[in-house]
Structure formats: structure tokens, C-alpha cells
Scaffold this motif. Structure first.
Motif, mmCIF file in Angstrom:
data_model
loop_
_atom_site.group_PDB
_atom_site.id
_atom_site.type_symbol
_atom_site.label_atom_id
_atom_site.label_comp_id
_atom_site.label_asym_id
_atom_site.label_seq_id
_atom_site.Cartn_x
_atom_site.Cartn_y
_atom_site.Cartn_z
ATOM 1 N N THR A 22 4.076 -4.578 6.024
ATOM 2 C CA THR A 22 3.489 -3.247 5.872
ATOM 3 C C THR A 22 1.906 -3.259 5.608
ATOM 4 N N TYR B 115 8.302 7.791 15.403
ATOM 5 C CA TYR B 115 8.191 9.084 16.039
ATOM 6 C C TYR B 115 9.211 9.567 17.008
ATOM 7 N N GLY C 163 0.979 -1.207 -0.081
ATOM 8 C CA GLY C 163 0.052 0.022 0.051
ATOM 9 C C GLY C 163 0.805 1.382 -0.072
ATOM 10 N N ILE C 164 0.414 2.152 0.560
ATOM 11 C CA ILE C 164 0.970 3.505 0.451
ATOM 12 C C ILE C 164 2.061 3.646 1.311
ATOM 13 N N ARG D 193 -2.494 -4.442 -7.371
ATOM 14 C CA ARG D 193 -1.766 -3.360 -6.657
ATOM 15 C C ARG D 193 -0.307 -3.824 -6.261
ATOM 16 N N TYR E 42 -11.615 -2.031 -2.195
ATOM 17 C CA TYR E 42 -10.992 -1.095 -1.192
ATOM 18 C C TYR E 42 -11.054 0.055 -1.675
ATOM 19 N N PRO F 122 1.210 -0.644 14.427
ATOM 20 C CA PRO F 122 1.183 -1.435 15.464
ATOM 21 C C PRO F 122 1.833 -2.759 15.420
HETATM 22 N N1 LIG Z 1 4.854 4.620 11.251
HETATM 23 C C1 LIG Z 1 4.026 5.262 10.530
HETATM 24 O O1 LIG Z 1 4.163 6.488 10.609
HETATM 25 C C2 LIG Z 1 3.018 4.811 9.499
HETATM 26 C C3 LIG Z 1 2.297 5.547 8.667
HETATM 27 C C4 LIG Z 1 1.302 4.856 7.850
HETATM 28 C C5 LIG Z 1 1.035 3.818 7.855
HETATM 29 N N2 LIG Z 1 1.643 2.934 8.837
HETATM 30 C C6 LIG Z 1 1.306 1.398 8.963
HETATM 31 O O2 LIG Z 1 1.676 0.797 7.901
HETATM 32 C C7 LIG Z 1 0.923 -0.076 7.508
HETATM 33 C C8 LIG Z 1 0.082 0.005 6.165
HETATM 34 O O3 LIG Z 1 -0.614 1.117 6.137
HETATM 35 P P1 LIG Z 1 -0.933 1.818 4.672
HETATM 36 O O4 LIG Z 1 -1.442 3.224 4.918
HETATM 37 O O5 LIG Z 1 0.061 1.558 3.642
HETATM 38 O O6 LIG Z 1 -2.363 0.823 4.219
HETATM 39 P P2 LIG Z 1 -2.656 0.539 2.835
HETATM 40 O O7 LIG Z 1 -4.192 0.462 3.093
HETATM 41 O O8 LIG Z 1 -2.397 1.577 1.861
HETATM 42 O O9 LIG Z 1 -1.958 -0.824 2.520
HETATM 43 C C9 LIG Z 1 -2.144 -1.864 3.130
HETATM 44 C C10 LIG Z 1 -1.841 -3.125 2.127
HETATM 45 O O10 LIG Z 1 -1.968 -4.175 2.790
HETATM 46 C C11 LIG Z 1 -2.622 -5.259 1.836
HETATM 47 N N3 LIG Z 1 -3.059 -6.426 2.694
HETATM 48 C C12 LIG Z 1 -4.009 -6.376 3.350
HETATM 49 N N4 LIG Z 1 -4.477 -7.605 3.901
HETATM 50 C C13 LIG Z 1 -3.216 -8.385 3.354
HETATM 51 C C14 LIG Z 1 -2.924 -9.733 3.546
HETATM 52 N N5 LIG Z 1 -3.577 -10.610 4.410
HETATM 53 N N6 LIG Z 1 -2.086 -10.148 2.866
HETATM 54 C C15 LIG Z 1 -1.142 -9.374 1.943
HETATM 55 N N7 LIG Z 1 -1.566 -7.932 1.735
HETATM 56 C C16 LIG Z 1 -2.428 -7.507 2.576
HETATM 57 C C17 LIG Z 1 -3.655 -4.425 1.113
HETATM 58 O O11 LIG Z 1 -4.170 -4.898 0.007
HETATM 59 C C18 LIG Z 1 -2.933 -2.976 0.849
HETATM 60 O O12 LIG Z 1 -2.157 -3.146 -0.352
HETATM 61 C C19 LIG Z 1 -0.278 -0.129 8.587
HETATM 62 O O13 LIG Z 1 0.237 -1.116 9.662
HETATM 63 C C20 LIG Z 1 -0.060 1.104 9.114
HETATM 64 O O14 LIG Z 1 -0.262 1.380 10.819
HETATM 65 C C21 LIG Z 1 2.743 3.495 9.725
#
Ligand SMILES: NC(=O)c1ccc[n+]([C@@H]2O[C@H](COP(=O)([O-])OP(=O)(O)OC[C@H]3O[C@@H](n4cnc5c(N)ncnc54)[C@H](O)[C@@H]3O)[C@@H](O)[C@H]2O)c1
Length: 454
Positions: free
Chosen positions: A114, A167, A50-51, A81, A296, A139
């Protein structure tokens, strides 16, 4: 330094596989001859494109640390994706929709996790069981049973989990840590900590999977685990007992109209939260182009009746060293930031940070230190560029460039810190559900210590 190919760094990379495992044995790579040694790169796979996975842990890692690591596999449940991610990251590696297959075929050294929060445990544990070290986004996981399973798996495997608490690495928060370490306000006895998410960033959590408790563990886990980790780190102690209040009074069911998503919404002209993602090519490529595979919607309606997390939260925490904390999280504030104050036996340390606001910002953040019966001092900490107050880059430098460098502020985090941060959120959530205080020691086999073990 960024692109240096010096031997020290190579040496450290070779060493980390085992040093991290805490076994004190030579890794397979360490037994290679000098020539091979200088060529060896850490073999990394990433699950969850994801992002966060594609930017912070994908493209940026390849660009800035590509001389020491290589992607050997990318995995996501969404086949479209993960394909897009490969191109975006610029990785020359196979893609998978099956994590087990990826582990079997690519034999990585390290797994980066992630994915959606509630799925982290599966990939962390499988990674460890396959002999990999793991880097997981916060988390660490979303409930106490999964947390215990991760702790058990790490102990059994002898491998190492890094929890990415970025952070901690921002200069402003590090300065607060430094002042606390210097005991300028004596021993801390209590703390007020209030975090405000605005109507843009805060609202965003309700558009997506974060609005589902079963996926994010609520914002007490997904978001507040950052803040709880900061508290644990700043206070150098572990939480003992927690009491919480929380409610959903603004988003979700609390509106007279709703839709599935913003695109095509009939209420677009009257909804103040209308979000036109079609203007953002990156979001369209990453999410909209691939929603046919999993439904999604990145611009999901934040008035969905299915939202079941809290949008306002208040938590009282008693630490094992007797510090008392009042914490709150608000998700629909006109501007974003936080207010923190530490009360100590010799004075008070306070800070007010605004990360996004509708008026011009200073190019520094302030900290005020006031001595009892004495002076007050204002300290300006200049902003540093990069994601999360400069924390993202500084943390990745520590992980990939120089993990054996001195960690003067104790910023590197493993499973104990990862657990204590989420357990605090889980305890608050359980307390809201039951109306009773929750003891951290009742959640897993970790017993809170007055002085945080390092
Ligand atoms: N540390 C930080 O500041 C920070 C910032 C943003 C996100 N995050 C963390 O990063 C992680 C991802 O967040 P995001 O914003 O990129 O979310 P997102 O929704 O953009 O990406 C999540 C991805 O995981 C995939 N996914 C979901 N279930 C899955 C599975 N069972 N098997 C394989 N892939 C699967 C989804 O298809 C998606 O592409 C989260 O845990 C979030 O808490 C942390």
C-alpha cells in the motif's frame, strides 16, 4: 460469521497458500497436525503505512479477520509514520524502514502493498521472490516495463498476486454486471462512461504525490485504472487500441498565487481550496507529525508549479470484441459521481450515480434498462454501508474469509486484470504524449482477447 472459528475456514486458510500458487501441492501448513492446523494464522506484513495501509488494510483487517491473519511486520520509508501506524493498527509486531530486512526477519506468508503507486513493483517482486503471495492495492504499477517485470516475476515464482479492485464489489456495479450477463440488452456494441471528481476529492489528488506523474502515473493510471477495470469486467473483454486527449488547465500552474502548503499560507482567505487539516486529528497524527522525516505535506498546495498530471482526460477505446467506448475524467466538478450507458443490440442500460453531492441524496442508486421497441424499467439498488459503496468490506471478506467461495460475478482479480486496467491508462497517457493511437499488444507480452480470460 465474522468471528467464526469453524474448521472449514481454517481448512481453507491452510489450503490457500498452495491453491493460490496453483501448484496443487500441499503447503507446509497443510502438513501440520490438526491441533497446529487450527492455530495457524496467515503471517502478514504490510508495506506503506499511510491512510489506506493503516485503515483498510491495517486496523480493519486486524479487527475483522484477526482470527485468521496476524501482522508480523509493518514497513514504511517514514520511521515516524510506521511507529504511529503500529499503535493505530494495534499490531503486536516489529516495525521496519527497510523492506528487505522485514522479509528476512519475519518470513511472512503474504505481503500487502500500500505504498506510493510507482513503488508497488519493487515490493510485489521482492515479495514473490521471497516465496510470498502478494495483495497489492491498485494500480498494480505505473508503466509498461514495470508491468512486464511483475508478470514475469509472478510466472517464475508460482505465487499469486491479488489486485484489490474493490469497485467491482459494490452492489450497484454488481447489478450492472448481472444485467449485462443476462444479456437483457443483447450484445453490447458501445459504451459511454464519464466520471466526475469534485472540488474536494478531485482536488485532493493535486495536494499530494498523485500530482507527480513519476509517482502516480497520472490519474489515467492512479484513478482511471479503477474505471478501466470496471469496463474490462463489465464488457468481459480486453482493450485493444486506445486514443487519448488530456490537459492540465485548472490546477497546478493555472493560478495567480501559490504556496508550499495550506498551513501558514498567506492566501488562505482568498483560496477557495484552502484545506485546514489541523481540524482532523487523524491526518495530523499520520502526516503532519511525521513530515519532518520526509517533507510529505498532506495539505500541499494544489497550485504547485511542479504538478505535471492532467486534470481533464478523454479516452477512446476499441475492445478486442469490437465494443467502442468513450470515457472521460473531470477533476473539478461541483459534485461527484459518474454517468454510464451501454448500448446493445436489444436495448440500452444506463446509470447515473452521485457519491457526494451538495443536496440530499436518495438512499438508493438507480439503473434504467430499456428494450428496443419495448418497455423501460427502473431498478433501485439500496446503498450499502462501508468504504467505496460497500466494496471494501465485501472484497476483504472474499480475500480473508472465504476465498474459495463461488465467484459468480468474476469479481476476484489477479495480474491479468491488474495489467489490463493499467495498460489502458498507460496507453492513453502514451497516446496523449505522442498524438497517436496505441495498441495494448505493443506494451507487454499480453495479447488482448475478445473474451476476457478468467
Ligand atoms: N482501492 C482504493 O480504493 C484505494 C483508495 C486509496 C488508496 N489506494 C491505494 O493505496 C496506496 C496508498 O495510498 P494512500 O492514500 O494510503 O497514500 P499515503 O500517501 O497515505 O501512503 C503511502 C505510504 O507509502 C509510504 N512509502 C512511499 N514510498 C515508500 C517506499 N519506497 N517504501 C516504503 N514506504 C513507502 C509513504 O511514506 C506513505 O506512508 C496507493 O497505491 C493508492 O493508489 C487505493
Amino acid at each position: 460469521m465474522k468471528d467464526s472459528k469453524d474448521m472449514n475456514r481454517r481448512d481453507f486458510l491452510i489450503k490457500t497458500g498452495t491453491a493460490a500458487a496453483g501448484l496443487g501441492l500441499a503447503s507446509p501448513a497443510a502438513s501440520l497436525g490438526l491441533e497446529e492446523k487450527t492455530k495457524a494464522k496467515k503471517r502478514i506484513v504490510l508495506v506503506g503505512t499511510g491512510i489506506r495501509g493503516t485503515d483498510m488494510w491495517g486496523r480493519d483487517v486486524l479487527k475483522n479477520y484477526g482470527d485468521v491473519v496476524e501482522f508480523v511486520g509493518l514497513c514504511d520509508i517514514n520511521s515516524g509514520r510506521v511507529q504511529y501506524a503500529k499503535e493505530y493498527i494495534g499490531a503486536n509486531c516489529p516495525t521496519f524502514t527497510n523492506f528487505d530486512k522485514m522479509l528476512q526477519e519475519t518470513k511472512p506468508d503474504t505481503v500487502i502493498v500500500t505504498t506510493v503507486d510507482a513503488t508497488h513493483n519493487e515490493f510485489i517482486i521482492k515479495g514473490l521472490e521471497s516465496g510470498c503471495d502478494v495483495i497489492t492495492e491498485k494500480p498494480m504499477t505505473t508503466d509498461e516495463a514495470k508491468c512486464q517485470a511483475i508478470l514475469d516475476a509472478e510466472r517464475k515464482s508460482g505465487k499469486k498476486i491479488i489486485v484489490t479492485f474493490n469497485y467491482r464489489y459494490s452492489p450497484h456495479r454488481q447489478k450492472l454486471k448481472e444485467i449485462l450477463m443476462q444479456k437483457r440488452i443483447g450484445e453490447v456494441t458501445s459504451c459511454d462512461f464519464h466520471w466526475y471528481l469534485d472540488t474536494s476529492h478531485g482536488a485532493d489528488y493535486f495536494r499530494r504525490w498523485h500530482g507527480q506523474r513519476e509517482k502516480s502515473g497520472t490519474l489515467l493510471v492512479h484513478k482511471a485504472s479503477h474505471h478501466f477495470d470496471l469496463l474490462n469486467w463489465w464488457l468481459e473483454s480486453e482493450p485493444q487500441e486506445v486514443f487519448g486527449y488530456g490537459a492540465l488547465e485548472f490546477y497546478g500552474k493555472n493560478n495567480e498565487f501559490r504556496s508550499e502548503k495550506c498551513r501558514g499560507c498567506e492566501y488562505k482567505s482568498k483560496c477557495k481550496f484552502f484545506f485546514d487539516m489541523t481540524k482532523d486529528k487523524r491526518l495530523m497524527n499520520l502526516y503532519a507529525d511525521n513530515e519532518k522525516y520526509d517533507n510529505y505535506f498532506r495539505d500541499g498546495c494544489l497550485w504547485r508549479n511542479s504538478i505535471n498530471i492532467f486534470d481533464k482526460m478523454a479516452v477512446q477505446i476499441k475492445y478486442a470484441n469490437n465494443v467502442q467506448v468513450s470515457y472521460s475524467l473531470t477533476t473539478y466538478s461541483p459534485y461527484e459521481g459518474y454517468r454510464i450507458a451501454f448500448n446493445g443490440t436489444k436495448g440500452r442500460l444506463e446509470a447515473w450515480i452521485q457519491e457526494r453531492q451538495p443536496w440530499p441524496m436518495e438512499d438508493y442508486d438507480q439503473i434504467r434498462v430499456t428494450e428496443n421497441f419495448g418497455k423501460t424499467e427502473l431498478i433501485n439498488v439500496p446503498h450499502s454501508g462501508g468504504g467505496h459503496g460497500g466494496g471494501d468490506t465485501r472484497m476483504k471478506d472474499k480475500i480473508f474469509k472465504n476465498p474459495e467461495a463461488e465467484d459468480a460475478y468474476g469479481q476476484a482479480a489477479g495480474t491479468r486484470d491488474g495489467a489490463m486496467a493499467i495498460l489502458l491508462g498507460i496507453a492513453a497517457r502514451n497516446s496523449i504524449d505522442t498524438g497517436k493511437p496505441v495498441k495494448i499488444a505493443d506494451l507487454t507480452d499480453l495479447k488482448p482477447q475478445p473474451k476476457r480470460p478468467v
